[in-house]
Structure formats: C-alpha cells, structure tokens
Design a protein around this motif. Structure first.
Motif, short mmCIF file in Angstrom:
data_model
loop_
_atom_site.label_atom_id
_atom_site.label_comp_id
_atom_site.label_asym_id
_atom_site.label_seq_id
_atom_site.Cartn_x
_atom_site.Cartn_y
_atom_site.Cartn_z
N ALA A 94 -50.11 44.14 -99.54
CA ALA A 94 -49.23 43.45 -98.61
C ALA A 94 -50.03 42.44 -97.78
O ALA A 94 -51.22 42.64 -97.51
N GLN A 95 -49.38 41.38 -97.35
CA GLN A 95 -50.04 40.36 -96.55
C GLN A 95 -50.66 40.94 -95.28
O GLN A 95 -51.77 40.54 -94.91
N PRO A 96 -50.01 41.91 -94.59
CA PRO A 96 -50.66 42.48 -93.40
C PRO A 96 -52.00 43.16 -93.71
O PRO A 96 -52.87 43.24 -92.85
N THR A 97 -52.18 43.62 -94.95
CA THR A 97 -53.46 44.21 -95.34
C THR A 97 -54.55 43.13 -95.32
O THR A 97 -55.64 43.34 -94.79
N VAL A 98 -54.25 41.98 -95.89
CA VAL A 98 -55.21 40.87 -95.88
C VAL A 98 -55.48 40.44 -94.45
O VAL A 98 -56.64 40.21 -94.06
N SER A 99 -54.45 40.36 -93.63
CA SER A 99 -54.62 40.01 -92.23
C SER A 99 -55.56 41.01 -91.54
O SER A 99 -56.43 40.62 -90.76
N GLY A 100 -55.39 42.28 -91.85
CA GLY A 100 -56.26 43.31 -91.29
C GLY A 100 -57.71 43.14 -91.70
O GLY A 100 -58.62 43.32 -90.90
N TRP A 101 -57.93 42.78 -92.96
CA TRP A 101 -59.30 42.52 -93.43
C TRP A 101 -59.91 41.35 -92.67
O TRP A 101 -61.07 41.40 -92.28
N GLU A 102 -59.12 40.29 -92.50
CA GLU A 102 -59.64 39.08 -91.87
C GLU A 102 -59.76 39.19 -90.35
O GLU A 102 -60.50 38.42 -89.75
N SER A 103 -59.08 40.13 -89.76
CA SER A 103 -59.20 40.32 -88.31
C SER A 103 -60.22 41.40 -87.96
O SER A 103 -60.57 41.57 -86.80
N GLY A 104 -60.69 42.13 -88.96
CA GLY A 104 -61.64 43.20 -88.73
C GLY A 104 -60.99 44.51 -88.34
O GLY A 104 -61.68 45.48 -88.03
#
Length: 77
Positions: free
Chosen positions: A27-37
């Motif tokens: 899911a896109q929020p997973t990628v967001s989580g990776w990129e936000s740390g």
C-alpha cells in the motif's frame, strides 16, 4: 539514511509513492512510512526494493558503494 535513499531512487525514476507501491505490491502508506523513517522494510523486502528501484542493495541499505547497479545486473523487464 534509508528513507532519503529510497526517495532519491524513486524520484530518479520519476515515480510517485503510489507507483512504487504498485510495483512492490504494498500500500502507498507503506512506502510513505519507509520514506519518513516510521517503518523500515525487512531485509527480504529491501532486496526486492533495490531490484525494483534498479539500485544496488549495498547503497540502498548502507549508503556505501555505487547507487546504480551495473547494466548487466539489471533484471529483464
């Protein structure tokens, strides 16, 4: 840091977070989580992430070495 290298590699390809999420089957929020740390991918997922982003695993995970994989090491599309 992993999050900034992930973003840098994604943006180099001209992809949005949603584009990367589709290619990673997350899911896109997973990628967001990776990129936000806020989240870190497991090693197996990070290996796939490096492959999808066409960067070396060492660079993605540690920041050492060359960013791009050698042309012969890229998987066929």
């Amino acid at each position: 840091m992993l999050e900034s290298r992930t973003r840098q590699a994604r943006e180099r390809l001209g992809w949005s977070q949603a584009d990367l999420a589709r290619r990673m089957y997350v899911a896109q929020p997973t990628v967001s989580g990776w990129e936000s740390g806020k989240k870190a991918p497991r090693v197996k997922i990070m290996a796939r992430l490096a492959q999808v982003l066409e960067v070396s695993f060492e660079w993605l995970s540690t920041g050492r070495g060359e960013m791009l994989m050698p042309a012969g090491a890229l998987p066929a599309r």
